[in-house]
Scaffold this motif. Structure first.
Motif, PDB file in Angstrom:
ATOM      1  N   GLN A   1     -20.382 -35.128  12.652  1.00 31.45           N
ATOM      2  CA  GLN A   1     -21.148 -36.089  13.654  1.00 31.45           C
ATOM      3  C   GLN A   1     -19.961 -36.936  14.274  1.00 31.45           C
ATOM      4  O   GLN A   1     -19.023 -37.498  13.302  1.00 31.45           O
ATOM      5  N   LEU A   2     -19.992 -37.366  15.632  1.00 30.18           N
ATOM      6  CA  LEU A   2     -19.084 -37.938  16.236  1.00 30.18           C
ATOM      7  C   LEU A   2     -19.549 -39.565  15.791  1.00 30.18           C
ATOM      8  O   LEU A   2     -20.649 -39.927  16.025  1.00 30.18           O
ATOM      9  N   TYR A  58      -7.521 -30.512  17.307  1.00 34.73           N
ATOM     10  CA  TYR A  58      -8.558 -31.260  16.412  1.00 34.73           C
ATOM     11  C   TYR A  58      -7.908 -31.003  14.902  1.00 34.73           C
ATOM     12  O   TYR A  58      -7.589 -29.759  14.740  1.00 34.73           O
ATOM     13  N   GLU A  65      -9.084 -31.539  10.651  1.00 37.91           N
ATOM     14  CA  GLU A  65     -10.175 -31.772   9.878  1.00 37.91           C
ATOM     15  C   GLU A  65      -9.796 -31.623   8.291  1.00 37.91           C
ATOM     16  O   GLU A  65      -8.806 -30.866   8.022  1.00 37.91           O
ATOM     17  N   LYS A 106     -11.304 -38.988  19.038  1.00 39.39           N
ATOM     18  CA  LYS A 106     -12.518 -39.005  18.745  1.00 39.39           C
ATOM     19  C   LYS A 106     -12.567 -38.640  17.212  1.00 39.39           C
ATOM     20  O   LYS A 106     -11.916 -37.982  16.578  1.00 39.39           O
ATOM     21  N   TRP A 107     -13.402 -39.499  16.268  1.00 37.71           N
ATOM     22  CA  TRP A 107     -13.715 -39.231  14.998  1.00 37.71           C
ATOM     23  C   TRP A 107     -14.861 -38.802  14.444  1.00 37.71           C
ATOM     24  O   TRP A 107     -15.951 -39.101  15.163  1.00 37.71           O
ATOM     25  N   TYR A 108     -14.954 -37.933  13.607  1.00 35.58           N
ATOM     26  CA  TYR A 108     -16.143 -37.187  13.232  1.00 35.58           C
ATOM     27  C   TYR A 108     -16.365 -37.364  11.649  1.00 35.58           C
ATOM     28  O   TYR A 108     -15.212 -37.393  10.729  1.00 35.58           O
TER      29      TYR A 108
END
Length: 264
Positions: A217-218, A123, A125, A211-213
């Motif tokens: 929030q997904l 993950y 970010e 998965k992108w956030y």
């Protein structure tokens, strides 16, 4: 910025094409500094700067009918001391055969930060504030044949004004070369101006899905069967014709608070 004695670069060019070479120059303890071009199919051209303040030096040249390269350089013309050169750029202006021209005569510098090593599944970010300008503020990963675009925000497009609230995401599969790239773009409507405040953009990448956030929030899930190579991590800015040139907003800032990574 480079302290220059002599720096040169062999540039790939198209025949019968006009280019403009530019560089920011200033003298230090040296007396003068040149930016120039030679071996392009005609007489060597150069611009000399003798100022101790940063000065933009430009040289325009047209390649010969069979020339596919040119040698550009920044040179300490005084022969001693120190001079400085920065932001050297070569931009195509006109193709004599096709009549193709640039949109205008502006010159644009961009920037990129790349990780030293490749990243595995995990993950990732970033907390960032997009530049309030007509260019991307981007966070992405890329390997030898695949790419994950977490966000390519355009904070203030001069052509597509609605994009200031859009979080563009994408994947690229170029196992068969860039000419056969398979892209899968998706734009998420955040309903907030991305250049107004900091936001958190994340991607979770596993062996089977991505998965992108946005701000925790997904916002997108994509299964995949090909993106199994480790990838470098990038932050960069880019300018695309379809979003318009930045003009006077070029001096805006792409601000990054942090990048974080959790490996699987």
């Amino acid at each position: 910025m480079v302290k220059v004695l002599f720096s040169r670069l062999l540039l790939d060019c198209k025949p019968n094409t006009t280019y403009k070479l530019s560089a920011w120059l200033k003298k230090g303890s040296g007396s003068k500094v040149n930016v120039g071009v030679k071996n392009y199919g005609s007489t060597e051209k150069l611009k000399e700067v003798t100022s101790s303040s940063w000065t933009l030096g430009t040289v325009e040249f047209t390649t010969g009918s069979t020339n596919t390269s040119a040698e550009v350089y920044v040179y300490n013309a005084g022969g001693s001391g120190i001079v400085y050169g920065d932001e050297v750029a070569v931009v195509r202006k006109v193709n004599a055969a096709s009549g193709e021209t640039m949109l205008n005569d502006n010159y644009i510098t961009s920037a990129v930060i790349q990780s030293k090593t490749k990243a595995p599944y995990g993950y990732y970010e970033v907390r960032m504030k997009a530049a309030d300008a007509s260019h991307t503020s981007s966070f992405w990963l890329q390997g030898n044949y695949s790419e994950i675009d977490v966000v390519e925000a355009v904070g203030n497009s001069t052509r597509n004004t609605h994009k200031d609230t859009i979080m563009p995401t994408n994947t690229h599969d170029f196992r068969n070369g860039w000419a056969n790239d398979i892209a899968d773009p998706f734009d998420y409507q955040t309903n907030v101006r991305l250049a107004a405040n900091y936001h958190i953009y994340g991607v979770e990448w596993s062996q089977t899905q991505i998965k992108w956030y946005f701000d925790g929030q997904l916002i997108r899930t994509k299964p995949h069967s090909f993106m199994h190579e480790n990838q470098y991590i990038f932050l960069d800015t880019e300018i695309f014709e379809w979003d318009g040139l930045p003009g006077d907003s070029l001096n805006s800032l792409f601000e990054v608070d942090y990048i974080r990574a959790w490996h699987k």
